[in-house]
Design an enzyme around this catalytic site. Sequence first.
Site, PDB file in Angstrom:
ATOM      1  CB  SER A 209      -1.143   0.001   1.243  1.00 53.81           C
ATOM      2  OG  SER A 209      -1.830   0.998   1.062  1.00 53.81           O
ATOM      3  CG  ASN A 210      -0.425   4.735  -1.151  1.00 52.76           C
ATOM      4  OD1 ASN A 210      -1.057   5.575  -0.475  1.00 52.76           O
ATOM      5  ND2 ASN A 210      -0.781   4.059  -2.282  1.00 52.76           N
TER       6      ASN A 210
END
Length: 401
Positions: A209-210
Amino acid sequence: MRPFANRRIVLGVTGGIASYKSASLARLLTKAGAEVDVVMTAAAREFVGPVTFEALTGRPVYTALIAAGHALDHIALARAAHAIVVAPATADFMARSAHGHADDLLTACLLAADAPILLAPAMNDRMWAHRQTARNVSHLRDLGYHVLEPETGDLAAGEGQGPGRMPEPETIFAHVGRLLDGDGLLRGRRLVVTAGPTREPVDPVRFLSNRSSGKMGVALAAAGWRRGADVTLIAGPLAVAPPVGVTVVPVETTADMAAAVAAHLPGADVLVMAAAPADFRPAAVAAQKIKKDAAPDAIPLVATEDVLVATRSLRPPGTIVVGFALETQAALAGGRAKLRRKALDMVVVNDATEPGAGFMSDTNRVSLLVGDAEPEELPVLDKADVADAILDRVEGLMRGR
Ligand code: CTP
Protein backbone atom coordinates in the site's frame (compact mmCIF):
# COMPACT_ATOMS: atom_id res chain seq x y z
CA MET A 1 -10.52 27.27 8.15
CA ARG A 2 -13.34 29.68 8.83
CA PRO A 3 -16.08 28.68 6.39
CA PHE A 4 -18.74 30.49 8.44
CA ALA A 5 -16.95 33.86 8.64
CA ASN A 6 -19.41 36.78 8.45
CA ARG A 7 -22.31 34.44 9.15
CA ARG A 8 -24.71 34.95 12.05
CA ILE A 9 -26.33 31.89 13.50
CA VAL A 10 -29.00 31.68 16.17
CA LEU A 11 -28.45 28.53 18.24
CA GLY A 12 -31.62 27.69 20.15
CA VAL A 13 -31.24 25.38 23.14
CA THR A 14 -34.29 23.75 24.68
CA GLY A 15 -34.56 21.70 27.84
CA GLY A 16 -33.31 18.19 27.24
CA ILE A 17 -30.45 16.21 28.70
CA ALA A 18 -28.72 16.54 25.30
CA SER A 19 -28.38 20.29 25.88
CA TYR A 20 -24.91 19.71 27.33
CA LYS A 21 -23.83 18.59 23.84
CA SER A 22 -24.99 21.90 22.41
CA ALA A 23 -22.00 23.48 24.11
CA SER A 24 -19.78 21.54 21.67
CA LEU A 25 -21.96 22.68 18.78
CA ALA A 26 -21.64 26.31 19.92
CA ARG A 27 -17.87 25.84 19.96
CA LEU A 28 -17.73 24.26 16.48
CA LEU A 29 -19.85 27.04 14.98
CA THR A 30 -17.78 29.74 16.68
CA LYS A 31 -14.48 28.13 15.59
CA ALA A 32 -15.79 28.05 12.02
CA GLY A 33 -16.03 31.83 12.18
CA ALA A 34 -19.75 32.34 12.86
CA GLU A 35 -21.19 34.86 15.28
CA VAL A 36 -23.40 32.67 17.40
CA ASP A 37 -26.36 34.08 19.31
CA VAL A 38 -27.52 31.49 21.80
CA VAL A 39 -31.18 31.61 22.81
CA MET A 40 -32.09 29.37 25.76
CA THR A 41 -35.52 28.38 26.92
CA ALA A 42 -36.29 28.41 30.65
CA ALA A 43 -36.17 24.59 30.69
CA ALA A 44 -32.74 24.57 29.00
CA ARG A 45 -31.37 26.66 31.88
CA GLU A 46 -32.28 23.82 34.25
CA PHE A 47 -29.67 21.72 32.42
CA VAL A 48 -26.86 24.13 31.42
CA GLY A 49 -26.00 27.64 32.59
CA PRO A 50 -25.97 30.54 30.11
CA VAL A 51 -22.44 31.38 31.23
CA THR A 52 -21.16 28.20 29.53
CA PHE A 53 -22.46 29.41 26.18
CA GLU A 54 -21.28 32.98 26.84
CA ALA A 55 -17.77 31.69 27.41
CA LEU A 56 -17.82 29.54 24.26
CA THR A 57 -19.32 32.10 21.89
CA GLY A 58 -17.91 35.27 23.43
CA ARG A 59 -21.37 36.82 23.14
CA PRO A 60 -24.30 37.45 25.47
CA VAL A 61 -26.89 34.71 25.75
CA TYR A 62 -30.57 35.53 25.31
CA THR A 63 -33.09 34.01 27.64
CA ALA A 64 -36.20 36.17 27.97
CA LEU A 65 -38.80 37.37 25.51
CA ILE A 66 -38.95 40.71 27.24
CA ALA A 67 -35.79 41.84 29.00
CA ALA A 68 -35.47 45.43 30.26
CA GLY A 69 -35.14 47.69 27.22
CA HIS A 70 -34.99 44.80 24.73
CA ALA A 71 -38.62 44.06 24.05
CA LEU A 72 -38.04 43.42 20.35
CA ASP A 73 -34.98 41.16 20.63
CA HIS A 74 -36.70 38.39 18.76
CA ILE A 75 -37.27 40.46 15.65
CA ALA A 76 -33.69 41.75 15.59
CA LEU A 77 -32.16 38.32 16.27
CA ALA A 78 -34.29 36.51 13.76
CA ARG A 79 -33.67 39.07 11.03
CA ALA A 80 -29.89 39.11 11.50
CA ALA A 81 -29.55 35.32 11.34
CA HIS A 82 -28.31 33.49 8.23
CA ALA A 83 -29.49 30.23 9.81
CA ILE A 84 -31.33 29.15 12.94
CA VAL A 85 -30.54 25.81 14.53
CA VAL A 86 -32.39 24.39 17.52
CA ALA A 87 -30.44 21.65 19.29
CA PRO A 88 -31.79 19.86 21.14
CA ALA A 89 -35.36 20.35 20.00
CA THR A 90 -37.61 18.67 22.55
CA ALA A 91 -41.01 17.15 21.79
CA ASP A 92 -42.65 20.04 23.63
CA PHE A 93 -40.69 22.65 21.67
CA MET A 94 -41.60 21.06 18.35
CA ALA A 95 -45.26 20.85 19.38
CA ARG A 96 -45.29 24.54 20.29
CA SER A 97 -43.48 25.55 17.09
CA ALA A 98 -45.74 23.38 14.94
CA HIS A 99 -48.70 25.29 16.35
CA GLY A 100 -47.19 28.71 15.83
CA HIS A 101 -46.74 29.59 19.49
CA ALA A 102 -44.64 32.63 20.30
CA ASP A 103 -44.70 32.57 24.08
CA ASP A 104 -40.94 32.52 24.59
CA LEU A 105 -38.00 34.13 22.81
CA LEU A 106 -37.05 31.06 20.78
CA THR A 107 -40.51 30.24 19.38
CA ALA A 108 -40.95 33.97 18.64
CA CYS A 109 -37.60 33.98 16.75
CA LEU A 110 -38.73 31.11 14.57
CA LEU A 111 -41.92 32.92 13.62
CA ALA A 112 -40.06 36.13 12.82
CA ALA A 113 -37.30 34.47 10.74
CA ASP A 114 -36.67 34.39 7.00
CA ALA A 115 -33.51 32.31 7.45
CA PRO A 116 -33.49 28.52 7.04
CA ILE A 117 -34.33 26.64 10.25
CA LEU A 118 -32.80 23.33 11.32
CA LEU A 119 -34.17 21.29 14.23
CA ALA A 120 -32.20 18.48 15.91
CA PRO A 121 -34.75 16.49 17.89
CA ALA A 122 -33.86 14.75 21.15
CA MET A 123 -36.32 12.89 23.31
CA ASN A 124 -37.30 9.56 24.76
CA ASP A 125 -37.84 6.96 22.02
CA ARG A 126 -41.52 6.49 22.92
CA MET A 127 -42.12 10.22 22.66
CA TRP A 128 -40.39 10.26 19.25
CA ALA A 129 -42.47 7.28 18.09
CA HIS A 130 -45.78 8.87 19.20
CA ARG A 131 -48.09 9.75 16.32
CA GLN A 132 -48.56 13.24 17.73
CA THR A 133 -44.80 13.91 17.46
CA ALA A 134 -44.72 12.38 13.96
CA ARG A 135 -47.57 14.66 12.96
CA ASN A 136 -45.79 17.72 14.39
CA VAL A 137 -42.56 16.81 12.59
CA SER A 138 -44.33 16.28 9.30
CA HIS A 139 -46.16 19.59 9.69
CA LEU A 140 -42.90 21.41 10.48
CA ARG A 141 -41.32 19.84 7.37
CA ASP A 142 -44.29 20.99 5.30
CA LEU A 143 -43.60 24.49 6.56
CA GLY A 144 -40.05 24.19 5.22
CA TYR A 145 -38.23 23.49 8.49
CA HIS A 146 -35.37 21.01 8.20
CA VAL A 147 -35.84 18.35 10.86
CA LEU A 148 -32.96 15.89 11.34
CA GLU A 149 -33.68 12.27 12.14
CA PRO A 150 -32.64 11.47 15.70
CA GLU A 151 -30.03 8.77 16.18
CA THR A 152 -30.46 5.38 17.74
CA GLY A 153 -28.37 4.68 20.78
CA ASP A 154 -28.37 4.76 24.55
CA LEU A 155 -31.06 7.10 25.83
CA ALA A 156 -31.06 8.89 29.17
CA ALA A 157 -31.93 7.01 32.37
CA GLY A 158 -31.32 3.54 30.93
CA GLU A 159 -34.35 3.91 28.68
CA GLY A 160 -33.07 1.48 26.09
CA GLN A 161 -31.89 1.86 22.52
CA GLY A 162 -34.65 3.37 20.36
CA PRO A 163 -34.33 6.38 18.06
CA GLY A 164 -34.46 9.62 20.02
CA ARG A 165 -30.86 10.65 20.65
CA MET A 166 -29.76 14.02 19.40
CA PRO A 167 -27.38 13.67 16.41
CA GLU A 168 -23.75 14.37 17.34
CA PRO A 169 -22.62 18.04 17.28
CA GLU A 170 -20.35 17.34 14.27
CA THR A 171 -23.33 16.00 12.33
CA ILE A 172 -25.50 19.00 13.16
CA PHE A 173 -22.60 21.29 12.29
CA ALA A 174 -22.26 19.68 8.83
CA HIS A 175 -25.98 20.18 8.20
CA VAL A 176 -25.73 23.86 9.19
CA GLY A 177 -22.96 24.19 6.60
CA ARG A 178 -25.18 22.74 3.88
CA LEU A 179 -27.98 25.11 4.92
CA LEU A 180 -25.63 28.07 4.58
CA ASP A 181 -23.70 27.07 1.44
CA GLY A 182 -25.85 24.47 -0.31
CA ASP A 183 -27.46 26.82 -2.77
CA GLY A 184 -24.64 27.39 -5.26
CA LEU A 185 -23.68 25.84 -8.58
CA LEU A 186 -23.00 22.41 -7.11
CA ARG A 187 -26.47 22.12 -5.64
CA GLY A 188 -28.03 18.84 -6.76
CA ARG A 189 -25.00 18.01 -8.95
CA ARG A 190 -23.47 14.56 -8.71
CA LEU A 191 -19.91 14.63 -7.42
CA VAL A 192 -17.79 11.47 -7.31
CA VAL A 193 -14.64 11.70 -5.18
CA THR A 194 -12.01 9.03 -4.61
CA ALA A 195 -9.88 8.99 -1.49
CA GLY A 196 -7.22 7.05 0.34
CA PRO A 197 -4.76 4.38 -0.66
CA THR A 198 -5.57 1.00 -2.12
CA ARG A 199 -4.19 -2.30 -0.87
CA GLU A 200 -2.79 -5.02 -3.12
CA PRO A 201 -2.67 -8.40 -1.44
CA VAL A 202 0.55 -10.40 -1.25
CA ASP A 203 -1.01 -13.32 0.61
CA PRO A 204 -4.10 -13.62 2.87
CA VAL A 205 -2.52 -11.49 5.64
CA ARG A 206 -0.16 -9.08 3.84
CA PHE A 207 -0.55 -6.27 1.33
CA LEU A 208 1.33 -3.52 -0.51
CA SER A 209 0.00 0.00 0.00
CA ASN A 210 1.14 3.59 0.44
CA ARG A 211 0.99 6.34 3.06
CA SER A 212 -2.17 8.07 1.82
CA SER A 213 -4.50 8.95 4.73
CA GLY A 214 -7.52 9.90 2.63
CA LYS A 215 -7.73 13.32 4.35
CA MET A 216 -7.68 15.33 1.13
CA GLY A 217 -10.43 13.27 -0.52
CA VAL A 218 -12.53 13.33 2.65
CA ALA A 219 -12.14 17.13 2.84
CA LEU A 220 -13.27 17.40 -0.81
CA ALA A 221 -16.29 15.17 -0.23
CA ALA A 222 -17.26 17.19 2.87
CA ALA A 223 -16.88 20.51 1.05
CA GLY A 224 -18.87 19.22 -1.93
CA TRP A 225 -21.71 18.04 0.30
CA ARG A 226 -21.70 21.37 2.14
CA ARG A 227 -22.13 23.06 -1.27
CA GLY A 228 -25.25 21.04 -1.92
CA ALA A 229 -23.86 18.26 -4.13
CA ASP A 230 -24.96 14.67 -4.05
CA VAL A 231 -21.61 13.07 -3.15
CA THR A 232 -20.28 9.53 -3.61
CA LEU A 233 -16.96 8.86 -1.91
CA ILE A 234 -15.12 5.83 -3.32
CA ALA A 235 -12.60 5.12 -0.63
CA GLY A 236 -9.77 2.78 0.13
CA PRO A 237 -9.00 2.26 3.83
CA LEU A 238 -9.20 5.72 5.43
CA ALA A 239 -7.27 7.01 8.44
CA VAL A 240 -10.09 9.48 9.18
CA ALA A 241 -13.88 9.22 9.51
CA PRO A 242 -15.88 9.74 6.31
CA PRO A 243 -17.90 12.96 6.20
CA VAL A 244 -21.57 13.39 7.08
CA GLY A 245 -24.09 13.05 4.27
CA VAL A 246 -21.97 11.34 1.62
CA THR A 247 -22.48 7.83 0.26
CA VAL A 248 -19.34 5.83 0.92
CA VAL A 249 -18.31 3.00 -1.41
CA PRO A 250 -15.48 1.12 0.30
CA VAL A 251 -12.88 -0.52 -1.94
CA GLU A 252 -9.69 -2.46 -1.38
CA THR A 253 -7.58 -2.81 -4.54
CA THR A 254 -6.92 -0.50 -7.48
CA ALA A 255 -8.99 -2.85 -9.67
CA ASP A 256 -11.91 -2.49 -7.17
CA MET A 257 -11.52 1.28 -7.30
CA ALA A 258 -11.48 1.28 -11.12
CA ALA A 259 -14.66 -0.83 -11.17
CA ALA A 260 -16.42 1.42 -8.62
CA VAL A 261 -15.45 4.59 -10.53
CA ALA A 262 -16.69 3.06 -13.81
CA ALA A 263 -19.97 2.13 -12.11
CA HIS A 264 -20.54 5.63 -10.68
CA LEU A 265 -19.32 7.73 -13.58
CA PRO A 266 -22.54 7.61 -15.64
CA GLY A 267 -24.66 10.43 -14.32
CA ALA A 268 -21.74 12.16 -12.58
CA ASP A 269 -21.18 15.87 -13.18
CA VAL A 270 -17.75 16.01 -11.56
CA LEU A 271 -15.10 13.37 -10.82
CA VAL A 272 -12.25 14.25 -8.47
CA MET A 273 -9.56 11.56 -8.19
CA ALA A 274 -7.89 12.42 -4.90
CA ALA A 275 -7.05 8.79 -4.15
CA ALA A 276 -3.58 7.33 -4.32
CA PRO A 277 -4.27 3.98 -5.96
CA ALA A 278 -1.38 1.55 -5.75
CA ASP A 279 0.51 1.59 -9.05
CA PHE A 280 1.82 -1.98 -8.71
CA ARG A 281 0.51 -5.26 -7.42
CA PRO A 282 2.15 -8.63 -6.81
CA ALA A 283 1.98 -10.66 -10.03
CA ALA A 284 0.51 -13.55 -8.05
CA VAL A 285 -1.27 -13.68 -4.69
CA ALA A 286 -0.23 -16.63 -2.51
CA ALA A 287 -3.24 -18.66 -1.48
CA GLN A 288 -1.80 -19.33 2.00
CA LYS A 289 0.25 -17.19 4.36
CA ILE A 290 3.87 -17.22 3.17
CA LYS A 291 5.88 -18.88 5.93
CA LYS A 292 9.05 -17.31 7.26
CA ASP A 293 11.23 -20.22 6.17
CA ALA A 294 9.78 -20.00 2.64
CA ALA A 295 10.49 -16.27 2.26
CA PRO A 296 10.81 -15.40 -1.43
CA ASP A 297 13.93 -13.53 -2.58
CA ALA A 298 11.72 -11.11 -4.49
CA ILE A 299 8.04 -10.45 -5.11
CA PRO A 300 7.44 -9.88 -8.83
CA LEU A 301 5.18 -6.88 -9.45
CA VAL A 302 2.96 -5.90 -12.35
CA ALA A 303 1.39 -2.51 -13.07
CA THR A 304 -2.21 -1.93 -12.01
CA GLU A 305 -4.72 -0.21 -14.21
CA ASP A 306 -4.64 3.61 -14.32
CA VAL A 307 -8.12 4.46 -13.05
CA LEU A 308 -8.26 7.92 -14.62
CA VAL A 309 -6.97 6.81 -18.01
CA ALA A 310 -9.52 3.98 -18.02
CA THR A 311 -12.35 6.51 -17.52
CA ARG A 312 -11.53 8.39 -20.72
CA SER A 313 -14.00 6.45 -22.84
CA LEU A 314 -16.62 6.33 -20.06
CA ARG A 315 -16.95 10.01 -19.20
CA PRO A 316 -20.38 11.45 -19.95
CA PRO A 317 -20.01 14.54 -22.17
CA GLY A 318 -19.44 17.65 -20.10
CA THR A 319 -18.17 15.82 -17.00
CA ILE A 320 -15.49 17.82 -15.23
CA VAL A 321 -12.55 15.58 -14.33
CA VAL A 322 -9.97 16.63 -11.77
CA GLY A 323 -6.84 14.65 -11.01
CA PHE A 324 -3.99 15.06 -8.56
CA ALA A 325 -0.31 14.86 -9.32
CA LEU A 326 1.89 13.75 -6.49
CA GLU A 327 5.46 14.53 -7.34
CA THR A 328 8.81 14.60 -5.59
CA GLN A 329 10.65 16.61 -8.25
CA ALA A 330 9.77 19.00 -11.13
CA ALA A 331 6.23 19.05 -9.81
CA LEU A 332 4.63 21.50 -12.27
CA ALA A 333 6.07 19.77 -15.34
CA GLY A 334 4.86 16.42 -13.99
CA GLY A 335 1.42 17.92 -13.40
CA ARG A 336 1.21 19.30 -16.94
CA ALA A 337 2.15 15.92 -18.39
CA LYS A 338 -0.64 14.24 -16.36
CA LEU A 339 -3.15 16.92 -17.41
CA ARG A 340 -2.58 15.88 -21.04
CA ARG A 341 -2.02 12.13 -20.66
CA LYS A 342 -5.11 11.65 -18.49
CA ALA A 343 -7.22 14.24 -20.43
CA LEU A 344 -8.10 16.25 -17.31
CA ASP A 345 -9.83 19.59 -16.84
CA MET A 346 -7.68 20.36 -13.83
CA VAL A 347 -4.67 18.94 -12.03
CA VAL A 348 -3.91 19.61 -8.39
CA VAL A 349 -0.15 19.41 -8.11
CA ASN A 350 1.56 18.72 -4.83
CA ASP A 351 5.14 18.07 -3.96
CA ALA A 352 5.29 15.30 -1.39
CA THR A 353 8.68 16.42 -0.14
CA GLU A 354 7.59 19.91 0.91
CA PRO A 355 6.94 20.62 4.60
CA GLY A 356 3.20 21.06 5.28
CA ALA A 357 2.20 19.09 2.17
CA GLY A 358 1.40 15.54 1.25
CA PHE A 359 -0.11 12.40 2.67
CA MET A 360 -0.44 12.35 6.45
CA SER A 361 -0.52 16.11 6.91
CA ASP A 362 -3.61 18.15 7.87
CA THR A 363 -2.34 20.86 5.56
CA ASN A 364 -1.32 20.92 1.92
CA ARG A 365 0.41 23.27 -0.47
CA VAL A 366 -0.82 22.82 -3.98
CA SER A 367 -0.83 24.48 -7.37
CA LEU A 368 -3.88 24.30 -9.58
CA LEU A 369 -3.32 23.74 -13.30
CA VAL A 370 -6.23 24.39 -15.64
CA GLY A 371 -5.61 24.11 -19.38
CA ASP A 372 -2.66 26.21 -20.51
CA ALA A 373 -3.28 28.97 -17.96
CA GLU A 374 -0.61 30.04 -15.51
CA PRO A 375 -0.64 27.79 -12.42
CA GLU A 376 -2.54 29.12 -9.41
CA GLU A 377 -0.09 28.59 -6.58
CA LEU A 378 -1.79 28.42 -3.19
CA PRO A 379 -0.04 28.90 0.16
CA VAL A 380 0.10 26.15 2.81
CA LEU A 381 -3.54 25.73 3.80
CA ASP A 382 -5.63 23.42 5.86
CA LYS A 383 -6.92 20.58 3.63
CA ALA A 384 -10.49 21.87 4.14
CA ASP A 385 -9.45 25.20 2.60
CA VAL A 386 -7.58 23.46 -0.24
CA ALA A 387 -10.80 21.54 -0.92
CA ASP A 388 -12.77 24.80 -1.10
CA ALA A 389 -10.21 26.36 -3.44
CA ILE A 390 -10.43 23.33 -5.75
CA LEU A 391 -14.24 23.42 -5.75
CA ASP A 392 -14.21 27.18 -6.42
CA ARG A 393 -12.24 26.40 -9.60
CA VAL A 394 -14.58 23.51 -10.46
CA GLU A 395 -17.54 25.90 -10.17
CA GLY A 396 -15.63 28.34 -12.41
CA LEU A 397 -15.28 25.59 -15.04
CA MET A 398 -19.00 24.77 -14.71
CA ARG A 399 -19.87 28.42 -15.25
CA GLY A 400 -17.78 28.42 -18.43
CA ARG A 401 -19.65 25.46 -19.93
N1 CTP B 1 -4.31 7.53 -10.52
C1 CTP B 1 -5.18 6.65 -11.12
N2 CTP B 1 -4.85 5.32 -11.22
C2 CTP B 1 -3.67 4.87 -10.76
C3 CTP B 1 -2.74 5.76 -10.17
C4 CTP B 1 -3.10 7.11 -10.08
O1 CTP B 1 -6.25 7.06 -11.55
N3 CTP B 1 -3.38 3.57 -10.85
C5 CTP B 1 -4.72 8.94 -10.43
C6 CTP B 1 -4.54 9.55 -9.07
O2 CTP B 1 -5.74 9.43 -8.29
C7 CTP B 1 -4.26 11.01 -9.40
C8 CTP B 1 -3.56 10.93 -10.73
O3 CTP B 1 -3.89 9.66 -11.28
O4 CTP B 1 -5.45 11.75 -9.56
C9 CTP B 1 -2.08 11.04 -10.66
O5 CTP B 1 -1.55 10.16 -9.73
P1 CTP B 1 0.01 10.14 -9.40
O6 CTP B 1 0.29 9.12 -8.36
O7 CTP B 1 0.52 11.52 -9.20
O8 CTP B 1 0.64 9.70 -10.80
P2 CTP B 1 0.77 8.36 -11.55
O9 CTP B 1 -0.24 8.36 -12.67
O10 CTP B 1 0.73 7.20 -10.63
O11 CTP B 1 2.18 8.53 -12.24
P3 CTP B 1 3.66 8.52 -11.58
O12 CTP B 1 3.61 7.52 -10.45
O13 CTP B 1 4.53 8.12 -12.69
O14 CTP B 1 3.93 9.93 -11.10
